[in-house]
Design a protein around this motif. Structure first.
Motif, mmCIF file in Angstrom:
data_model
loop_
_atom_site.group_PDB
_atom_site.id
_atom_site.type_symbol
_atom_site.label_atom_id
_atom_site.label_comp_id
_atom_site.label_asym_id
_atom_site.label_seq_id
_atom_site.Cartn_x
_atom_site.Cartn_y
_atom_site.Cartn_z
ATOM 1 N N PHE A 71 0.870 -1.177 0.000
ATOM 2 C CA PHE A 71 0.000 0.000 0.000
ATOM 3 C C PHE A 71 0.907 1.227 0.000
ATOM 4 C CE2 PHE A 71 -2.446 -3.428 1.761
ATOM 5 C CZ PHE A 71 -3.704 -3.275 1.180
ATOM 6 N N GLY A 72 0.587 2.187 -0.851
ATOM 7 C CA GLY A 72 1.475 3.328 -0.992
ATOM 8 C C GLY A 72 0.792 4.678 -0.846
ATOM 9 N N PHE A 73 1.615 5.694 -0.560
ATOM 10 C CA PHE A 73 1.115 7.055 -0.328
ATOM 11 C C PHE A 73 2.144 8.058 -0.818
ATOM 12 C CE2 PHE A 73 -0.380 4.020 2.720
ATOM 13 C CZ PHE A 73 -1.757 4.166 2.648
ATOM 14 N N LEU A 74 1.680 9.234 -1.216
ATOM 15 C CA LEU A 74 2.560 10.253 -1.766
ATOM 16 C C LEU A 74 3.307 11.026 -0.680
ATOM 17 C CD1 LEU A 74 0.309 11.642 -4.653
ATOM 18 C CD2 LEU A 74 2.091 9.892 -4.757
ATOM 19 N N SER A 75 2.871 10.905 0.579
ATOM 20 C CA SER A 75 3.584 11.586 1.666
ATOM 21 C C SER A 75 3.744 10.652 2.855
ATOM 22 C CB SER A 75 2.829 12.849 2.106
ATOM 23 O OG SER A 75 1.661 12.517 2.815
ATOM 24 N N ARG A 76 4.782 10.899 3.625
ATOM 25 C CA ARG A 76 5.036 10.088 4.817
ATOM 26 C C ARG A 76 3.944 10.306 5.864
ATOM 27 N NH1 ARG A 76 9.671 7.695 6.060
ATOM 28 N NH2 ARG A 76 10.939 9.051 4.734
ATOM 29 N N GLU A 77 3.416 11.550 5.903
ATOM 30 C CA GLU A 77 2.365 11.869 6.885
ATOM 31 C C GLU A 77 1.119 11.020 6.646
ATOM 32 O OE1 GLU A 77 5.320 14.880 6.736
ATOM 33 O OE2 GLU A 77 4.054 14.168 5.097
ATOM 34 N N THR A 78 0.745 10.863 5.362
ATOM 35 C CA THR A 78 -0.440 10.058 5.039
ATOM 36 C C THR A 78 -0.199 8.597 5.373
ATOM 37 O OG1 THR A 78 -0.907 11.592 3.232
ATOM 38 C CG2 THR A 78 -2.168 9.558 3.265
ATOM 39 N N LEU A 79 1.018 8.119 5.119
ATOM 40 C CA LEU A 79 1.371 6.736 5.481
ATOM 41 C C LEU A 79 1.227 6.520 6.987
ATOM 42 C CD1 LEU A 79 2.636 3.905 5.111
ATOM 43 C CD2 LEU A 79 4.888 5.004 5.210
ATOM 44 N N GLU A 80 1.743 7.459 7.787
ATOM 45 C CA GLU A 80 1.662 7.327 9.246
ATOM 46 C C GLU A 80 0.214 7.337 9.713
ATOM 47 O OE1 GLU A 80 4.157 6.479 11.136
ATOM 48 O OE2 GLU A 80 5.419 6.534 9.348
ATOM 49 N N PHE A 81 -0.619 8.153 9.064
ATOM 50 C CA PHE A 81 -2.029 8.185 9.428
ATOM 51 C C PHE A 81 -2.711 6.863 9.054
ATOM 52 C CE2 PHE A 81 -6.520 9.352 8.579
ATOM 53 C CZ PHE A 81 -6.861 9.642 9.886
ATOM 54 N N PHE A 82 -2.350 6.312 7.906
ATOM 55 C CA PHE A 82 -2.859 5.008 7.466
ATOM 56 C C PHE A 82 -2.545 3.938 8.513
ATOM 57 C CE2 PHE A 82 -1.683 0.960 5.391
ATOM 58 C CZ PHE A 82 -2.868 0.625 4.757
ATOM 59 N N LYS A 83 -1.313 3.969 9.030
ATOM 60 C CA LYS A 83 -0.913 2.991 10.056
ATOM 61 C C LYS A 83 -1.759 3.134 11.316
ATOM 62 C CE LYS A 83 3.958 2.527 8.689
ATOM 63 N NZ LYS A 83 5.357 2.828 9.093
ATOM 64 N N LYS A 84 -2.078 4.369 11.676
ATOM 65 C CA LYS A 84 -2.937 4.595 12.837
ATOM 66 C C LYS A 84 -4.328 4.006 12.586
ATOM 67 C CE LYS A 84 -0.975 8.764 14.967
ATOM 68 N NZ LYS A 84 0.150 9.078 14.078
ATOM 69 N N LEU A 85 -4.858 4.256 11.395
ATOM 70 C CA LEU A 85 -6.204 3.761 11.075
ATOM 71 C C LEU A 85 -6.287 2.238 11.142
ATOM 72 C CD1 LEU A 85 -7.435 5.971 8.070
ATOM 73 C CD2 LEU A 85 -8.428 5.861 10.361
ATOM 74 N N ILE A 86 -5.284 1.555 10.566
ATOM 75 C CA ILE A 86 -5.365 0.086 10.552
ATOM 76 C C ILE A 86 -5.056 -0.519 11.918
ATOM 77 C CG2 ILE A 86 -4.901 -0.110 8.080
ATOM 78 C CD1 ILE A 86 -2.022 -0.904 8.749
ATOM 79 N N SER A 87 -4.617 0.323 12.865
ATOM 80 C CA SER A 87 -4.422 -0.184 14.232
ATOM 81 C C SER A 87 -5.753 -0.289 14.971
ATOM 82 C CB SER A 87 -3.473 0.735 15.017
ATOM 83 O OG SER A 87 -4.106 1.966 15.347
ATOM 84 N N VAL A 88 -6.794 0.339 14.405
ATOM 85 C CA VAL A 88 -8.131 0.268 14.994
ATOM 86 C C VAL A 88 -8.748 -1.072 14.625
ATOM 87 C CG1 VAL A 88 -10.445 1.287 15.032
ATOM 88 C CG2 VAL A 88 -8.436 2.764 14.851
ATOM 89 N N SER A 89 -9.263 -1.794 15.615
ATOM 90 C CA SER A 89 -9.854 -3.099 15.334
ATOM 91 C C SER A 89 -11.051 -2.946 14.394
ATOM 92 C CB SER A 89 -10.307 -3.771 16.642
ATOM 93 O OG SER A 89 -11.182 -2.922 17.355
ATOM 94 N N GLY A 90 -11.043 -3.721 13.338
ATOM 95 C CA GLY A 90 -12.147 -3.656 12.372
ATOM 96 C C GLY A 90 -11.838 -2.796 11.161
#
Length: 198
Positions: free
Chosen positions: A60-79
């Motif tokens: 999974f890819g993103f144009l900025s590191r900030e968006t990648l870090e936010f993506f990681k936070k989101l997938i840490s949420v169960s479900g």
């Protein structure tokens, strides 16, 4: 494992791109909002997350590191899986989403396709503290840098006054040059160089 890739877009699809890096084509899933701004044969750098399952591996890819870090936070949420997280990011920017979470704006979160009332509450519950902590760290870092720069500037002005320049002369030159995280010595060097060119 794969922090980022830099290469040319070989093919653009609705939910992913094929990025050619050193004659190897990598299939990378991106938010639709980011795919829309890309063009085939364009050279780009993509920040990536590798999902590994027993029977599958996906990038999974993103144009900025900030968006990648936010993506990681989101997938840490169960479900919330990677596909759901991509859908969320496609419909709302990371900064707007962070604001909505920090302010517990459930209505704003529910307006994003793929997020129902229960999911919105779960995201707020599981991410609010993390996001507030990150924001406070970011604010403290920026503040300390500004304080350091201001302190160095004051010392540099004093030193240049000792050399015979007026505060007004020094400040006029400083307004024309870039002073970021420079040391006192570097600031003085930059100012003197600029004055010689005047």
């Amino acid at each position: 494992m794969y922090a980022s890739f830099k290469g040319n877009i070989d093919e653009k699809l609705s939910d992913r791109i094929i990025l050619e890096v050193n004659n190897i084509g990598y299939e990378i899933y991106l938010p639709e909002s980011e795919i829309e701004v890309l063009k085939e044969n364009q050279e780009i750098k993509i920040f990536t997350y590798l999902q590994v399952r027993e029977d599958d591996m996906k990038l999974f890819g993103f144009l900025s590191r900030e968006t990648l870090e936010f993506f990681k936070k989101l997938i840490s949420v169960s479900g919330v899986g990677p596909k759901v997280a991509l859908g969320i990011i496609s419909n709302i920017s990371a900064s707007d989403m962070c604001i909505a979470i920090a302010t517990e704006n459930i209505a704003a979160l529910k307006s994003v396709p793929g997020i129902g009332p229960k999911m919105a509450q779960k995201i707020v519950f599981e991410l609010k503290d993390k996001i507030l902590k990150d924001q406070m760290t970011d604010i403290k870092t920026k503040t300390s840098k500004v304080m350091l720069v201001n302190s160095n500037v004051k010392e540099a002005i004093t030193a240049l006054q000792v050399l015979g320049y007026t505060e007004k002369q020094v400040k006029e030159v400083m307004n024309r040059i870039a002073i970021n995280d420079d040391s006192v010595e570097n600031i003085i060097r930059k100012v003197l160089k600029e004055m010689q060119n005047m």
